[in-house]
Design a protein around this motif. Structure first.
Motif, mmCIF file in Angstrom:
data_model
loop_
_atom_site.group_PDB
_atom_site.id
_atom_site.type_symbol
_atom_site.label_atom_id
_atom_site.label_comp_id
_atom_site.label_asym_id
_atom_site.label_seq_id
_atom_site.Cartn_x
_atom_site.Cartn_y
_atom_site.Cartn_z
ATOM 1 N N SER A 141 33.844 15.939 10.618
ATOM 2 C CA SER A 141 32.721 14.994 10.603
ATOM 3 C C SER A 141 31.912 15.164 9.319
ATOM 4 O O SER A 141 31.953 16.212 8.679
ATOM 5 N N GLN A 142 31.211 14.090 8.923
ATOM 6 C CA GLN A 142 30.407 14.169 7.699
ATOM 7 C C GLN A 142 28.963 14.597 7.989
ATOM 8 O O GLN A 142 28.341 15.300 7.206
ATOM 9 N N GLU A 143 28.424 14.104 9.108
ATOM 10 C CA GLU A 143 27.032 14.420 9.430
ATOM 11 C C GLU A 143 26.875 14.508 10.949
ATOM 12 O O GLU A 143 27.752 14.065 11.696
ATOM 13 N N ALA A 144 25.749 15.043 11.376
ATOM 14 C CA ALA A 144 25.397 15.005 12.798
ATOM 15 C C ALA A 144 23.882 15.046 12.877
ATOM 16 O O ALA A 144 23.203 15.515 11.946
ATOM 17 N N PHE A 145 23.336 14.488 13.948
ATOM 18 C CA PHE A 145 21.886 14.584 14.145
ATOM 19 C C PHE A 145 21.556 14.526 15.631
ATOM 20 O O PHE A 145 22.404 14.140 16.453
ATOM 21 N N ILE A 146 20.356 14.959 15.966
ATOM 22 C CA ILE A 146 19.858 14.830 17.331
ATOM 23 C C ILE A 146 18.606 13.966 17.297
ATOM 24 O O ILE A 146 17.957 13.837 16.248
ATOM 25 N N SER A 147 18.295 13.356 18.449
ATOM 26 C CA SER A 147 17.110 12.487 18.481
ATOM 27 C C SER A 147 16.294 12.738 19.729
ATOM 28 O O SER A 147 16.813 13.183 20.754
ATOM 29 N N GLY A 148 15.008 12.457 19.619
ATOM 30 C CA GLY A 148 14.090 12.592 20.749
ATOM 31 C C GLY A 148 12.753 11.983 20.380
ATOM 32 O O GLY A 148 12.477 11.763 19.196
ATOM 33 N N SER A 149 11.931 11.737 21.377
ATOM 34 C CA SER A 149 10.647 11.063 21.136
ATOM 35 C C SER A 149 9.785 11.814 20.144
ATOM 36 O O SER A 149 9.150 11.211 19.283
ATOM 37 N N VAL A 150 9.718 13.135 20.295
ATOM 38 C CA VAL A 150 8.838 13.906 19.416
ATOM 39 C C VAL A 150 9.534 14.226 18.099
ATOM 40 O O VAL A 150 8.979 14.049 17.026
ATOM 41 N N LYS A 151 10.781 14.661 18.161
ATOM 42 C CA LYS A 151 11.469 15.055 16.930
ATOM 43 C C LYS A 151 11.974 13.867 16.132
ATOM 44 O O LYS A 151 12.370 14.047 14.981
ATOM 45 N N GLU A 152 11.976 12.674 16.705
ATOM 46 C CA GLU A 152 12.563 11.482 16.081
ATOM 47 C C GLU A 152 14.028 11.770 15.761
ATOM 48 O O GLU A 152 14.797 11.984 16.680
ATOM 49 N N ILE A 153 14.377 11.838 14.446
ATOM 50 C CA ILE A 153 15.780 12.081 14.092
ATOM 51 C C ILE A 153 15.858 13.344 13.246
ATOM 52 O O ILE A 153 15.193 13.448 12.209
ATOM 53 N N MET A 154 16.639 14.311 13.699
ATOM 54 C CA MET A 154 16.689 15.625 13.053
ATOM 55 C C MET A 154 18.142 15.983 12.726
ATOM 56 O O MET A 154 19.001 15.934 13.598
ATOM 57 N N PRO A 155 18.411 16.318 11.442
ATOM 58 C CA PRO A 155 19.783 16.609 11.049
ATOM 59 C C PRO A 155 20.315 17.904 11.658
ATOM 60 O O PRO A 155 19.573 18.879 11.796
ATOM 61 N N VAL A 156 21.602 17.887 12.013
ATOM 62 C CA VAL A 156 22.292 19.074 12.530
ATOM 63 C C VAL A 156 23.331 19.473 11.486
ATOM 64 O O VAL A 156 24.129 18.640 11.060
#
Lengths: 277, 277
Positions: free
Chosen positions: B229-244
């Motif tokens: 994979s090239q990228e990954a991220f997680i999302s949530g109301s408080v964190k918005e979009i955060m790279p993994v």
């Protein structure tokens, strides 16, 4: 009568409250264990409280009270219960208010409830019960966490079943509130230690089987084997040994409680006095 | 400042207590949802509270307050918070004291906490975070239950990881507190609705991808795909979009936050005003 120990004192159960900041409320971080009495003497108390301590540890809760202090609380509470009926003790350890990243719950709360023991309906033993298979396993099988959401949510799907039966990938691990045993070709089959809660009654049954030369197979039986099994039963401190006659839509054996289950139940009752403290 | 609504009144958070008889304490029967503000206006409040109501229902809790009353409580609480900083609202519904076999929790308690919003460290966004894979799935993926015991217990194993990543059978479903996305061959991949919590931020990201012609694949990626994979991220109301940038010992892409994640994060922030209530 229902009594509670909380934060250093005994009080009526209805008066015991916990701040919403405690992680048992915020995030389900809490463990518990049950102890029941026979003749007002606690059964396998040491085993239960040691397991409680391990459950706490596996959730990252720092249990600091220690075994002897916990045993003393159980004995004090039983003594305070009026009458001479049997007592059910539920010992809880919560995550407390503080969460230290890295990750511990360093300030647990302890509360212990004491109530009159209520036994399951006789009919469950005479006719046997039905379990509701669920293609899931508990997340932390070795810990007796408070999370029974899946175990209780089944009721909206199948209220006639007594408990859920966790069957991840079609393989039977344990029931929602009990250990599961299948009897097939004269052998008693139950899932190995790493898949299930190390049930107290389970360990006593294993001991009884050994002492009485009843063959035991330590493996997780599959749901496909139900139709060719002769008997099944579940076990727990309060229910002791209870016959299972149906799993989902599959009938176990001839659909009636069987002789090997009855024999093990009888041996269990005969041996109870050995395990009182 | 931290405020709580409980049983019909607003009070300081430290004063809010719940009886130990409540099933949220006894058996982990409780659900919650978060609402955060931007410019003191709640983001996607209706969506969050509708999901809360569905979560309650899936645990057998009879939610009776209704959407409008719940929205009104959220607005009242935000108004009562001093200053003009952003607010984080946590809305809980508990199982209450009564359990009706068959099986409902007919008398839920409601409590709502209001606190100053604390955002994650900037470093998490600049360097990306690491997730800890766990060969498990949540028991009731569609419900936002309070049970985070597995999500938090990981910390004793791998405190450096930000969250667990549920990977039942090697297939990635969701993170402990977030939705998970993988970017591979120019496509964004995320698990389908029936495997995960229907994340609010997740649904907004899906909308953004569609509006901006970024290809989406709705399937659960496997752990084996991480290395390609090239990228990954997680999302949530408080964190918005955060790279993994790391999953267990596997590095994602070149181990740095990538351009597609950055683009989606920027589009998300631009669109926030559309979703305020």
């Amino acid at each position: 009568m229902k009594l509670c120990y909380l934060d250093g004192e005994f009080l009526p159960f209805e008066k015991a409250v916990i701040p919403v900041s405690d992680h048992i409320i915020q995030r389900g971080i809490g463990v518990f264990d049950l102890v029941r009495t026979y003749g007002r003497r606690p059964m396998m108390m040491t085993y239960h409280l040691e397991r409680l301590s391990r459950s706490a540890s596996s959730l990252g809760i720092d249990e600091k009270l220690g075994l002897e202090a916990m045993k003393s609380l159980v004995r004090q509470g039983i003594d305070k219960m009026e009458g001479d009926g049997e007592v059910l003790v539920k010992f809880y350890i919560t995550g407390g208010d503080r969460f230290v990243d890295g990750c511990r719950f360093p300030d647990p709360r302890y509360f212990v409830s004491f109530e009159d023991l209520v036994l399951p309906d006789r009919e469950n033993y005479e006719k046997g019960v039905r379990l509701f298979p669920l293609d899931r396993a508990r997340l932390l099988p070795s810990a007796k966490s408070i999370d029974y959401s899946a175990a209780l949510a089944k009721n909206s799907v199948d209220p006639g079943a007594l408990e859920v039966l966790y069957c991840p990938g079609g393989v039977i691990s344990e029931a929602g509130h009990s250990t599961f045993f299948m009897v097939k070709d004269g052998k008693v089959i139950t899932a190995p230690d790493d898949m299930v809660l190390a049930g107290t009654t389970r360990s006593l049954i294993i001991q009884i089987l050994e002492e009485n030369d009843i063959p035991l197979e330590m493996r997780a039986p599959s749901l496909d084997e139900v139709s060719s099994s002769q008997e099944a039963f579940i076990s727990g401190s309060v229910k002791e040994i209870m016959p299972v006659v149906k799993i989902g839509t599959q009938t176990v054996g001839d659909g009636k409680p069987g002789p090997i289950t009855a024999k093990i139940a009888e041996l269990y009752r005969q041996n109870v006095p050995r395990w009182l403290e």
